[in-house]
Design a protein around this motif. Structure first.
Motif, PDB file in Angstrom:
ATOM      1  N   TRP A 186       5.948  19.817 -33.672  1.00  0.00           N
ATOM      2  CA  TRP A 186       4.549  20.236 -33.541  1.00  0.00           C
ATOM      3  C   TRP A 186       3.591  19.103 -33.884  1.00  0.00           C
ATOM      4  CZ3 TRP A 186       2.434  24.540 -31.540  1.00  0.00           C
ATOM      5  CH2 TRP A 186       1.096  24.808 -31.826  1.00  0.00           C
ATOM      6  N   ASP A 187       3.859  18.402 -34.968  1.00  0.00           N
ATOM      7  CA  ASP A 187       2.964  17.347 -35.450  1.00  0.00           C
ATOM      8  C   ASP A 187       3.469  15.953 -35.075  1.00  0.00           C
ATOM      9  OD1 ASP A 187       0.677  16.411 -36.750  1.00  0.00           O
ATOM     10  OD2 ASP A 187       1.706  16.235 -38.676  1.00  0.00           O
ATOM     11  N   HIS A 188       4.188  15.841 -33.985  1.00  0.00           N
ATOM     12  CA  HIS A 188       4.673  14.565 -33.475  1.00  0.00           C
ATOM     13  C   HIS A 188       4.107  14.364 -32.070  1.00  0.00           C
ATOM     14  CE1 HIS A 188       7.534  15.360 -36.698  1.00  0.00           C
ATOM     15  NE2 HIS A 188       7.733  14.054 -36.729  1.00  0.00           N
ATOM     16  N   PRO A 189       4.122  13.149 -31.576  1.00  0.00           N
ATOM     17  CA  PRO A 189       3.554  12.892 -30.244  1.00  0.00           C
ATOM     18  C   PRO A 189       4.116  13.804 -29.138  1.00  0.00           C
ATOM     19  CG  PRO A 189       3.960  10.821 -31.355  1.00  0.00           C
ATOM     20  CD  PRO A 189       4.543  11.908 -32.230  1.00  0.00           C
ATOM     21  N   LEU A 190       5.415  14.080 -29.158  1.00  0.00           N
ATOM     22  CA  LEU A 190       6.000  14.948 -28.132  1.00  0.00           C
ATOM     23  C   LEU A 190       5.385  16.345 -28.185  1.00  0.00           C
ATOM     24  CD1 LEU A 190       8.124  15.546 -25.911  1.00  0.00           C
ATOM     25  CD2 LEU A 190       9.688  16.181 -27.770  1.00  0.00           C
ATOM     26  N   GLY A 191       5.340  16.928 -29.363  1.00  0.00           N
ATOM     27  CA  GLY A 191       4.779  18.263 -29.513  1.00  0.00           C
ATOM     28  C   GLY A 191       3.302  18.312 -29.168  1.00  0.00           C
ATOM     29  N   ARG A 192       2.558  17.294 -29.608  1.00  0.00           N
ATOM     30  CA  ARG A 192       1.123  17.265 -29.291  1.00  0.00           C
ATOM     31  C   ARG A 192       0.892  17.156 -27.790  1.00  0.00           C
ATOM     32  NH1 ARG A 192       0.807  14.229 -34.290  1.00  0.00           N
ATOM     33  NH2 ARG A 192       0.902  12.260 -33.146  1.00  0.00           N
ATOM     34  N   ARG A 193       1.753  16.389 -27.112  1.00  0.00           N
ATOM     35  CA  ARG A 193       1.610  16.247 -25.657  1.00  0.00           C
ATOM     36  C   ARG A 193       1.950  17.562 -24.953  1.00  0.00           C
ATOM     37  NH1 ARG A 193       5.001  12.240 -24.643  1.00  0.00           N
ATOM     38  NH2 ARG A 193       6.616  13.500 -23.692  1.00  0.00           N
ATOM     39  N   ILE A 194       3.046  18.195 -25.345  1.00  0.00           N
ATOM     40  CA  ILE A 194       3.460  19.441 -24.699  1.00  0.00           C
ATOM     41  C   ILE A 194       2.440  20.556 -24.919  1.00  0.00           C
ATOM     42  CG2 ILE A 194       5.171  21.314 -24.809  1.00  0.00           C
ATOM     43  CD1 ILE A 194       7.290  19.090 -25.214  1.00  0.00           C
ATOM     44  N   PHE A 195       1.956  20.675 -26.167  1.00  0.00           N
ATOM     45  CA  PHE A 195       1.031  21.754 -26.492  1.00  0.00           C
ATOM     46  C   PHE A 195      -0.438  21.347 -26.358  1.00  0.00           C
ATOM     47  CE2 PHE A 195       4.901  22.976 -28.870  1.00  0.00           C
ATOM     48  CZ  PHE A 195       5.112  24.206 -28.280  1.00  0.00           C
ATOM     49  N   ARG A 196      -0.674  20.105 -25.942  1.00  0.00           N
ATOM     50  CA  ARG A 196      -2.033  19.577 -25.743  1.00  0.00           C
ATOM     51  C   ARG A 196      -2.882  19.729 -27.005  1.00  0.00           C
ATOM     52  NH1 ARG A 196      -2.339  22.255 -19.905  1.00  0.00           N
ATOM     53  NH2 ARG A 196      -1.109  20.708 -18.816  1.00  0.00           N
TER      54      ARG A 196
ATOM     55  N   ASP B   8      -4.589  17.844 -30.605  1.00  0.00           N
ATOM     56  CA  ASP B   8      -4.966  16.570 -31.216  1.00  0.00           C
ATOM     57  C   ASP B   8      -4.272  16.467 -32.572  1.00  0.00           C
ATOM     58  OD1 ASP B   8      -6.674  17.675 -33.359  1.00  0.00           O
ATOM     59  OD2 ASP B   8      -8.106  18.112 -31.764  1.00  0.00           O
ATOM     60  N   ALA B   9      -4.210  15.252 -33.085  1.00  0.00           N
ATOM     61  CA  ALA B   9      -3.453  14.990 -34.318  1.00  0.00           C
ATOM     62  C   ALA B   9      -3.994  15.784 -35.499  1.00  0.00           C
ATOM     63  CB  ALA B   9      -3.469  13.496 -34.621  1.00  0.00           C
ATOM     64  N   GLU B  10      -5.303  15.936 -35.586  1.00  0.00           N
ATOM     65  CA  GLU B  10      -5.896  16.666 -36.716  1.00  0.00           C
ATOM     66  C   GLU B  10      -5.483  18.138 -36.696  1.00  0.00           C
ATOM     67  OE1 GLU B  10     -10.262  17.812 -38.590  1.00  0.00           O
ATOM     68  OE2 GLU B  10     -10.160  16.472 -36.865  1.00  0.00           O
ATOM     69  N   PHE B  11      -5.594  18.752 -35.530  1.00  0.00           N
ATOM     70  CA  PHE B  11      -5.223  20.168 -35.435  1.00  0.00           C
ATOM     71  C   PHE B  11      -3.729  20.380 -35.677  1.00  0.00           C
ATOM     72  CE2 PHE B  11      -3.713  23.918 -33.191  1.00  0.00           C
ATOM     73  CZ  PHE B  11      -4.546  24.894 -33.743  1.00  0.00           C
ATOM     74  N   SER B  12      -2.892  19.524 -35.108  1.00  0.00           N
ATOM     75  CA  SER B  12      -1.447  19.706 -35.282  1.00  0.00           C
ATOM     76  C   SER B  12      -1.049  19.530 -36.744  1.00  0.00           C
ATOM     77  CB  SER B  12      -0.648  18.780 -34.369  1.00  0.00           C
ATOM     78  OG  SER B  12      -0.793  17.438 -34.741  1.00  0.00           O
ATOM     79  N   ALA B  13      -1.686  18.615 -37.445  1.00  0.00           N
ATOM     80  CA  ALA B  13      -1.378  18.418 -38.860  1.00  0.00           C
ATOM     81  C   ALA B  13      -1.784  19.639 -39.683  1.00  0.00           C
ATOM     82  CB  ALA B  13      -2.083  17.166 -39.385  1.00  0.00           C
ATOM     83  N   LYS B  14      -2.953  20.198 -39.385  1.00  0.00           N
ATOM     84  CA  LYS B  14      -3.446  21.355 -40.137  1.00  0.00           C
ATOM     85  C   LYS B  14      -2.664  22.629 -39.842  1.00  0.00           C
ATOM     86  CE  LYS B  14      -8.232  19.924 -40.765  1.00  0.00           C
ATOM     87  NZ  LYS B  14      -9.632  20.243 -40.441  1.00  0.00           N
ATOM     88  N   SER B  15      -2.096  22.736 -38.658  1.00  0.00           N
ATOM     89  CA  SER B  15      -1.456  23.992 -38.237  1.00  0.00           C
ATOM     90  C   SER B  15       0.064  23.934 -38.207  1.00  0.00           C
ATOM     91  CB  SER B  15      -1.986  24.395 -36.855  1.00  0.00           C
ATOM     92  OG  SER B  15      -1.679  23.408 -35.892  1.00  0.00           O
ATOM     93  N   LYS B  16       0.662  22.852 -38.704  1.00  0.00           N
ATOM     94  CA  LYS B  16       2.116  22.713 -38.557  1.00  0.00           C
ATOM     95  C   LYS B  16       2.895  23.786 -39.319  1.00  0.00           C
ATOM     96  CE  LYS B  16       2.785  19.004 -41.925  1.00  0.00           C
ATOM     97  NZ  LYS B  16       3.219  17.619 -42.064  1.00  0.00           N
ATOM     98  N   THR B  17       2.396  24.266 -40.437  1.00  0.00           N
ATOM     99  CA  THR B  17       3.099  25.322 -41.166  1.00  0.00           C
ATOM    100  C   THR B  17       3.071  26.630 -40.373  1.00  0.00           C
ATOM    101  OG1 THR B  17       2.522  24.290 -43.255  1.00  0.00           O
ATOM    102  CG2 THR B  17       3.224  26.570 -43.355  1.00  0.00           C
ATOM    103  N   LEU B  18       1.930  26.931 -39.773  1.00  0.00           N
ATOM    104  CA  LEU B  18       1.837  28.134 -38.937  1.00  0.00           C
ATOM    105  C   LEU B  18       2.758  28.020 -37.723  1.00  0.00           C
ATOM    106  CD1 LEU B  18      -2.019  28.734 -39.009  1.00  0.00           C
ATOM    107  CD2 LEU B  18      -0.265  30.117 -40.125  1.00  0.00           C
ATOM    108  N   ALA B  19       2.807  26.835 -37.129  1.00  0.00           N
ATOM    109  CA  ALA B  19       3.672  26.628 -35.965  1.00  0.00           C
ATOM    110  C   ALA B  19       5.145  26.769 -36.343  1.00  0.00           C
ATOM    111  CB  ALA B  19       3.411  25.254 -35.351  1.00  0.00           C
TER     112      ALA B  19
END
Length: 119
Positions: A29-39, A41-52
């Motif tokens: 989720w918080d890696h480039p692959l996950g960010r690309r697949i789920f479109r 940004d780095a800030e959102f993926s970092a904040k939401s990785k536990t929920l994901a």
């Protein structure tokens, strides 16, 4: 090809998709692959990785239930877990992104219909 075999292959495919969702949501989720697949940004993926990760765990439970039904040849178990996937796909398609319905809900609807028809 026999309808039950086709249905089983579809159930297995849906289960494998949910394993892939688990891996993506829990570990990428918080890696480039996950960010690309789920479109994301780095800030959102970092904040939401536990929920994901929690969401990924639920996808793992769906996959486990489908595999359990397949390997024990229990149509009722498969029907229950496919129904869960259908509901999750419809809900996700309405509340998050329409493509969730097409990648998760629609294949499960078709497979559930085939499962019920082949009984």
């Amino acid at each position: 090809m026999e309808l039950r075999l086709v249905t089983g292959l579809l159930v297995g495919t849906i289960a494998l998709l949910h394993v892939a969702f688990l891996v993506l949501e829990m570990f990428y989720w918080d890696h480039p692959l996950g960010r690309r697949i789920f479109r994301l940004d780095a800030e959102f993926s970092a904040k939401s990785k536990t929920l994901a990760a929690n969401q990924g765990l639920y996808n793992g439970f769906l996959a486990s239930g489908l595999f359990w039904g397949l390997f024990t040849v229990q149509g009722d178990v498969i029907a229950f877990f496919l129904s869960c996937v259908v509901i999750a796909g419809i809900y996700g398609g309405i509340t998050v992104k329409r493509t969730i319905f097409y990648t998760q809900g629609l294949p499960a609807i078709v497979t559930l219909a085939l499962l019920l028809y082949s009984r």
